[in-house]
Structure formats: structure tokens, C-alpha cells
Design a protein around this motif. Sequence first.
Motif, PDB file in Angstrom:
ATOM      1  N   TRP A  82       6.495   3.234  -0.937  1.00  0.00           N
ATOM      2  CA  TRP A  82       5.306   3.607  -1.783  1.00  0.00           C
ATOM      3  C   TRP A  82       6.290   4.542  -2.529  1.00  0.00           C
ATOM      4  O   TRP A  82       6.936   5.537  -2.247  1.00  0.00           O
ATOM      5  CB  TRP A  82       4.389   4.146  -1.068  1.00  0.00           C
ATOM      6  CG  TRP A  82       3.382   3.217  -0.694  1.00  0.00           C
ATOM      7  CD1 TRP A  82       3.242   2.763   0.666  1.00  0.00           C
ATOM      8  CD2 TRP A  82       2.472   2.634  -1.176  1.00  0.00           C
ATOM      9  NE1 TRP A  82       2.443   1.874   0.882  1.00  0.00           N
ATOM     10  CE2 TRP A  82       1.727   1.707  -0.207  1.00  0.00           C
ATOM     11  CE3 TRP A  82       1.800   2.575  -2.705  1.00  0.00           C
ATOM     12  CZ2 TRP A  82       0.894   0.875  -0.825  1.00  0.00           C
ATOM     13  CZ3 TRP A  82       0.864   1.592  -2.910  1.00  0.00           C
ATOM     14  CH2 TRP A  82       0.108   0.821  -2.199  1.00  0.00           C
ATOM     15  N   ILE A  83       5.652   4.785  -4.159  1.00  0.00           N
ATOM     16  CA  ILE A  83       6.072   5.623  -4.884  1.00  0.00           C
ATOM     17  C   ILE A  83       4.677   6.504  -5.210  1.00  0.00           C
ATOM     18  O   ILE A  83       3.736   6.044  -5.293  1.00  0.00           O
ATOM     19  CB  ILE A  83       6.605   5.193  -6.176  1.00  0.00           C
ATOM     20  CG1 ILE A  83       8.002   4.578  -6.171  1.00  0.00           C
ATOM     21  CG2 ILE A  83       6.825   6.399  -7.248  1.00  0.00           C
ATOM     22  CD1 ILE A  83       8.376   3.800  -7.496  1.00  0.00           C
TER      23      ILE A  83
ATOM     24  N   PHE B 194       2.268   3.568  -7.027  1.00  0.00           N
ATOM     25  CA  PHE B 194       3.157   2.151  -7.030  1.00  0.00           C
ATOM     26  C   PHE B 194       3.751   1.692  -5.560  1.00  0.00           C
ATOM     27  O   PHE B 194       4.348   2.595  -4.991  1.00  0.00           O
ATOM     28  CB  PHE B 194       4.284   2.134  -8.036  1.00  0.00           C
ATOM     29  CG  PHE B 194       3.860   2.671  -9.390  1.00  0.00           C
ATOM     30  CD1 PHE B 194       3.160   1.771 -10.214  1.00  0.00           C
ATOM     31  CD2 PHE B 194       3.827   4.110  -9.851  1.00  0.00           C
ATOM     32  CE1 PHE B 194       2.658   2.116 -11.601  1.00  0.00           C
ATOM     33  CE2 PHE B 194       3.828   4.205 -11.115  1.00  0.00           C
ATOM     34  CZ  PHE B 194       3.059   3.479 -11.855  1.00  0.00           C
ATOM     35  N   LEU B 195       3.786   0.306  -5.422  1.00  0.00           N
ATOM     36  CA  LEU B 195       4.509  -0.080  -4.152  1.00  0.00           C
ATOM     37  C   LEU B 195       5.700  -0.842  -4.823  1.00  0.00           C
ATOM     38  O   LEU B 195       5.701  -1.580  -5.591  1.00  0.00           O
ATOM     39  CB  LEU B 195       3.678  -0.915  -3.513  1.00  0.00           C
ATOM     40  CG  LEU B 195       4.058  -1.591  -2.190  1.00  0.00           C
ATOM     41  CD1 LEU B 195       4.637  -0.907  -1.287  1.00  0.00           C
ATOM     42  CD2 LEU B 195       3.164  -2.750  -1.819  1.00  0.00           C
TER      43      LEU B 195
ATOM     44  N   LEU C 160      12.778  -7.221  -7.066  1.00  0.00           N
ATOM     45  CA  LEU C 160      12.008  -6.438  -6.645  1.00  0.00           C
ATOM     46  C   LEU C 160      10.614  -6.510  -7.512  1.00  0.00           C
ATOM     47  O   LEU C 160      10.520  -6.780  -8.460  1.00  0.00           O
ATOM     48  CB  LEU C 160      12.293  -5.008  -6.959  1.00  0.00           C
ATOM     49  CG  LEU C 160      13.522  -4.452  -6.223  1.00  0.00           C
ATOM     50  CD1 LEU C 160      14.268  -3.252  -6.778  1.00  0.00           C
ATOM     51  CD2 LEU C 160      13.362  -4.371  -4.494  1.00  0.00           C
ATOM     52  N   GLU C 161       9.430  -6.089  -6.955  1.00  0.00           N
ATOM     53  CA  GLU C 161       8.262  -6.179  -7.585  1.00  0.00           C
ATOM     54  C   GLU C 161       7.481  -4.789  -7.439  1.00  0.00           C
ATOM     55  O   GLU C 161       7.540  -4.033  -6.381  1.00  0.00           O
ATOM     56  CB  GLU C 161       7.196  -7.258  -6.783  1.00  0.00           C
ATOM     57  CG  GLU C 161       7.588  -8.650  -7.337  1.00  0.00           C
ATOM     58  CD  GLU C 161       6.617  -9.806  -6.657  1.00  0.00           C
ATOM     59  OE1 GLU C 161       6.785 -10.905  -7.102  1.00  0.00           O
ATOM     60  OE2 GLU C 161       5.829  -9.418  -5.940  1.00  0.00           O
ATOM     61  N   LEU C 162       7.324  -4.389  -8.689  1.00  0.00           N
ATOM     62  CA  LEU C 162       6.342  -2.949  -8.580  1.00  0.00           C
ATOM     63  C   LEU C 162       4.896  -3.273  -8.748  1.00  0.00           C
ATOM     64  O   LEU C 162       4.457  -3.874  -9.714  1.00  0.00           O
ATOM     65  CB  LEU C 162       6.996  -2.002  -9.781  1.00  0.00           C
ATOM     66  CG  LEU C 162       6.468  -0.817  -9.868  1.00  0.00           C
ATOM     67  CD1 LEU C 162       6.990   0.092  -9.023  1.00  0.00           C
ATOM     68  CD2 LEU C 162       6.819  -0.137 -11.097  1.00  0.00           C
ATOM     69  N   LYS C 163       4.333  -2.880  -7.643  1.00  0.00           N
ATOM     70  CA  LYS C 163       2.712  -3.169  -7.747  1.00  0.00           C
ATOM     71  C   LYS C 163       2.000  -1.917  -7.832  1.00  0.00           C
ATOM     72  O   LYS C 163       2.481  -0.812  -7.419  1.00  0.00           O
ATOM     73  CB  LYS C 163       2.416  -3.831  -6.326  1.00  0.00           C
ATOM     74  CG  LYS C 163       3.159  -5.006  -6.319  1.00  0.00           C
ATOM     75  CD  LYS C 163       2.884  -6.012  -4.784  1.00  0.00           C
ATOM     76  CE  LYS C 163       3.598  -7.158  -4.860  1.00  0.00           C
ATOM     77  NZ  LYS C 163       3.337  -7.912  -3.433  1.00  0.00           N
TER      78      LYS C 163
ATOM     79  N   ILE D 135       9.583   3.879 -14.593  1.00  0.00           N
ATOM     80  CA  ILE D 135       9.803   3.714 -12.971  1.00  0.00           C
ATOM     81  C   ILE D 135      11.028   2.636 -12.826  1.00  0.00           C
ATOM     82  O   ILE D 135      11.916   2.637 -12.189  1.00  0.00           O
ATOM     83  CB  ILE D 135       8.653   3.890 -12.203  1.00  0.00           C
ATOM     84  CG1 ILE D 135       8.063   5.160 -12.138  1.00  0.00           C
ATOM     85  CG2 ILE D 135       9.178   3.738 -10.843  1.00  0.00           C
ATOM     86  CD1 ILE D 135       6.974   5.351 -11.550  1.00  0.00           C
ATOM     87  N   ALA D 136      10.569   1.508 -13.405  1.00  0.00           N
ATOM     88  CA  ALA D 136      11.345   0.159 -13.337  1.00  0.00           C
ATOM     89  C   ALA D 136      12.787   0.425 -13.923  1.00  0.00           C
ATOM     90  O   ALA D 136      13.718   0.064 -13.188  1.00  0.00           O
ATOM     91  CB  ALA D 136      10.647  -0.884 -14.058  1.00  0.00           C
TER      92      ALA D 136
END
Length: 162
Positions: A17-18, A27-28, A40-43, A147-148
Motif C-alpha cells: 500500500w501507498i 493506492f495498492l 505492476l498495477e497501481l490500484k 507515483i507511477a
Amino acid sequence: MRYLVRDKIFAVGDDYWIDDERGRHAFLVDGKALRLRDTLELKDPAGRVLVTLRQKLFSMRDAMTIERGEEALAVVRRKRLSLLRNHFRVILADGTELDVSGKILDREFAVEYEGELLADISRRWLTVRDTYAVDVVREDADAALLIAVAVCVIRMAERERG
């Protein structure tokens, strides 16, 4: 808005987690194991995929793509012909270029557009070990994208270091 990223969790297959500056999950980062390339996926907290980060295959230079849905949103590469070793360029789908420069491996760098600061990545304000902050400066900026970008640049610099 400031987001806190735990630093020791950048292995493929790891999820983490962020958190925002209030300590809430923002974000996850979902690492996808057993893939041909680094993915990676940012969710968001509800589990919806906001962006996908992929190592670009068959590229002359190391690169990562950031995708939203099925469309490429940005490509991240080390800047050519730079005197600074820690200088990356992000080219958005519309041709806009973002500059990333600073001490990437020390987690002290900035993301800028035409000299305007969009995000400041730093450990200097934190006492929590192995954590850095992504401070999104502009209110209208795409926090998930910034963030990405930070995650991509750090992964690429660490991979290059060996």
C-alpha cells in the motif's frame, strides 16, 4: 498531497500500500509474478486498476510503459546525452515531456514539466526507515501517473545498478 511509499517492497509479486499523509490507504501496488516482463498495477483502495506499469520488451534502451486501460499513457527512459547520470525523460501519449532528475537511488529527485515542479520525491522529512514521500505539488496533477513515474524510475535505476 503527500504519499508515503515503503521502499523495501519492490520485488515482482509483492503487493503493498501507498498511504496518504493522513495514513489512509491511497493506492495498492500489485506486483504481477510469473509474467514475461516486469509488470505492476497501481490500484485504488476499491481494487480498480488506475495504471499498469510494464517493462518494455525489445527496446534498444531500458524503458517502461505506463498504461491506462489498454492505451499507452507514457514511456519512461533514461535521458540520452545527459551529463547527469540520474536523469530520465517521460514522454506522454500526447507528446508532452516530463523531466525527472536528482539522486534517484537516494530517493531525492523531482518530476518537472517545462521547469515547473509537479512532484518532489524525498526521504528528508521522514523518520520512518525505508520510506520515502511523493509530494504531488499541483492540485490538478494526476497523482497516480506521478507515483507511477517515481516507481518506474526507481525500478529502472536499481536494475541498472545491478
